[in-house]
Design an enzyme around this catalytic site. Structure first.
Site, PDB file in Angstrom:
ATOM      1  N   ASP A 196       9.225  23.281  48.562  1.00  0.00           N
ATOM      2  CA  ASP A 196       8.512  24.113  48.408  1.00  0.00           C
ATOM      3  C   ASP A 196       7.796  24.088  46.940  1.00  0.00           C
ATOM      4  OD1 ASP A 196      10.284  25.990  50.579  1.00  0.00           O
ATOM      5  OD2 ASP A 196       8.461  25.477  50.990  1.00  0.00           O
ATOM      6  N   HIS A 225       5.265  21.062  50.310  1.00  0.00           N
ATOM      7  CA  HIS A 225       4.480  22.073  50.756  1.00  0.00           C
ATOM      8  C   HIS A 225       3.777  22.921  49.428  1.00  0.00           C
ATOM      9  CE1 HIS A 225       4.592  26.835  52.553  1.00  0.00           C
ATOM     10  NE2 HIS A 225       3.441  26.081  52.133  1.00  0.00           N
ATOM     11  N   ASP A 274       7.333  28.459  58.877  1.00  0.00           N
ATOM     12  CA  ASP A 274       8.045  28.331  57.787  1.00  0.00           C
ATOM     13  C   ASP A 274       8.383  29.868  57.255  1.00  0.00           C
ATOM     14  OD1 ASP A 274       7.607  27.001  54.529  1.00  0.00           O
ATOM     15  OD2 ASP A 274       9.163  28.171  55.464  1.00  0.00           O
ATOM     16  N   GLY A 297      12.055  32.792  57.509  1.00  0.00           N
ATOM     17  CA  GLY A 297      12.692  33.665  58.290  1.00  0.00           C
ATOM     18  C   GLY A 297      13.235  32.819  59.683  1.00  0.00           C
ATOM     19  N   SER A 342      17.258  30.044  53.884  1.00  0.00           N
ATOM     20  CA  SER A 342      18.447  30.534  53.430  1.00  0.00           C
ATOM     21  C   SER A 342      19.422  30.316  54.758  1.00  0.00           C
ATOM     22  CB  SER A 342      18.231  32.051  53.159  1.00  0.00           C
ATOM     23  OG  SER A 342      17.302  32.604  54.131  1.00  0.00           O
TER      24      SER A 342
HETATM   25  C1  DX5 Z   1       8.508  30.574  51.240  1.00  0.00           C
HETATM   26  C2  DX5 Z   1       8.875  29.274  51.692  1.00  0.00           C
HETATM   27  C3  DX5 Z   1       9.720  29.080  52.757  1.00  0.00           C
HETATM   28  C4  DX5 Z   1      11.097  29.689  52.444  1.00  0.00           C
HETATM   29  C5  DX5 Z   1      11.866  29.629  53.653  1.00  0.00           C
HETATM   30  O1  DX5 Z   1       7.329  30.284  50.440  1.00  0.00           O
HETATM   31  O2  DX5 Z   1       7.766  28.216  51.800  1.00  0.00           O
HETATM   32  O3  DX5 Z   1      10.188  27.569  52.916  1.00  0.00           O
HETATM   33  O4  DX5 Z   1      11.824  28.680  51.183  1.00  0.00           O
HETATM   34  O5  DX5 Z   1      12.890  30.550  53.412  1.00  0.00           O
HETATM   35  P1  DX5 Z   1      13.769  31.283  54.597  1.00  0.00           P
HETATM   36  O6  DX5 Z   1      14.194  30.240  55.593  1.00  0.00           O
HETATM   37  O7  DX5 Z   1      14.983  32.023  53.693  1.00  0.00           O
HETATM   38  O8  DX5 Z   1      12.816  32.180  54.784  1.00  0.00           O
END
Ligand code: DX5
Length: 228
Positions: free
Chosen positions: A40, A70, A179, A181, A202
């Site tokens: 990210d 990303h 992407d 949650g 996470s």
């Molecule tokens: C948010 C990121 C996601 C995030 C996902 O801007 O693009 O990739 O890290 O993290 P979780 O899976 O914890 O929502």
């Protein structure tokens, strides 16, 4: 350079390194057992967070794991080529930062890098449809980009269903990625809606055993697919 993976009907869980230990990204990536991970990239302007440069991606490259970058950045035209040169298998940038994305998408593909386009929660899926033929990956954000650990936004699944219908109708081979949650509870709904690439941060790196956590999420998604 490896060619980016092509969609094959199987759902992939893609660990997001944002939730890994920033002082040990390589160790955590290896521990996740990932064959595809997401980096990210945030510029502190497009989103209120600041993360990695191309050198971080270069340091994480390996024969075993493909990486998508990303780009949550305001100037993807400037930065996308740098991550492609650093060895990203896909470079995904936001339509909100590049309303005329076709030249950049085509430039990425021309150099053998997978080309991806992402939309934030407030952007309608209709905005993405004109560019589907130029994509190797379409990303529907299921949280507001910027931080890990946010709650999944189920309302975004209607966008996934529209994209899945359109990709299949036109016979287009692009990954449909979500992407934000994603965990064992939300992955089944995302897969049933038509997503085949599930980015999880996470839920993977917050677990004691990241590789086992990623496998559990993938299993939950595949099981839902069999039912749907
Ligand atoms: C948010 C990121 C996601 C995030 C996902 O801007 O693009 O990739 O890290 O993290 P979780 O899976 O914890 O929502």
């Amino acid at each position: 350079m490896k060619r980016p993976l092509r969609p094959d009907g199987r759902v992939r869980v893609v660990p997001s390194l944002l939730s890994a230990d920033p002082g040990a990204l390589r160790r955590d990536l290896d521990r996740s057992g990932a064959r595809w991970a997401s980096l990210d990239v945030m510029d502190g302007h497009f989103v209120p967070n600041l993360t990695y440069g191309p050198s971080a991606l270069k340091a994480l490259r390996s024969g075993a794991c493909r990486l998508d970058a990303h780009l949550m950045v305001s100037d993807p035209v400037r930065y996308a080529p740098l991550f492609a040169e650093a060895g990203a298998d896909w470079v995904v940038f936001h339509l909100e930062a590049c309303p005329r994305p076709r030249p950049l998408l085509r430039a990425l593909r021309a150099r053998g890098t997978g080309a991806g386009l992402a939309i934030k929660p407030k952007t309608p899926v209709s905005a993405l449809l004109p560019f589907l033929a130029d994509l190797d990956l379409a990303l529907v954000m299921t949280v507001e980009p910027g931080f890990g650990g946010q709650a999944f936004m189920p309302k975004m699944l209607s966008k996934v269903r529209v994209l899945r219908r359109e990709l299949d109708r036109r016979g287009l081979k692009a990954w449909l990625q979500v992407d934000g949650g994603i965990d064992e509870r939300t992955a089944p709904a995302a897969a049933s809606a038509g997503a085949d690439s599930l980015v999880a941060g996470s839920a993977v790196f917050g677990a004691r055993d990241p590789a086992a956590a990623a496998r559990r999420i993938e299993k939950a998604a595949q099981k839902a697919l069999k039912k749907s």
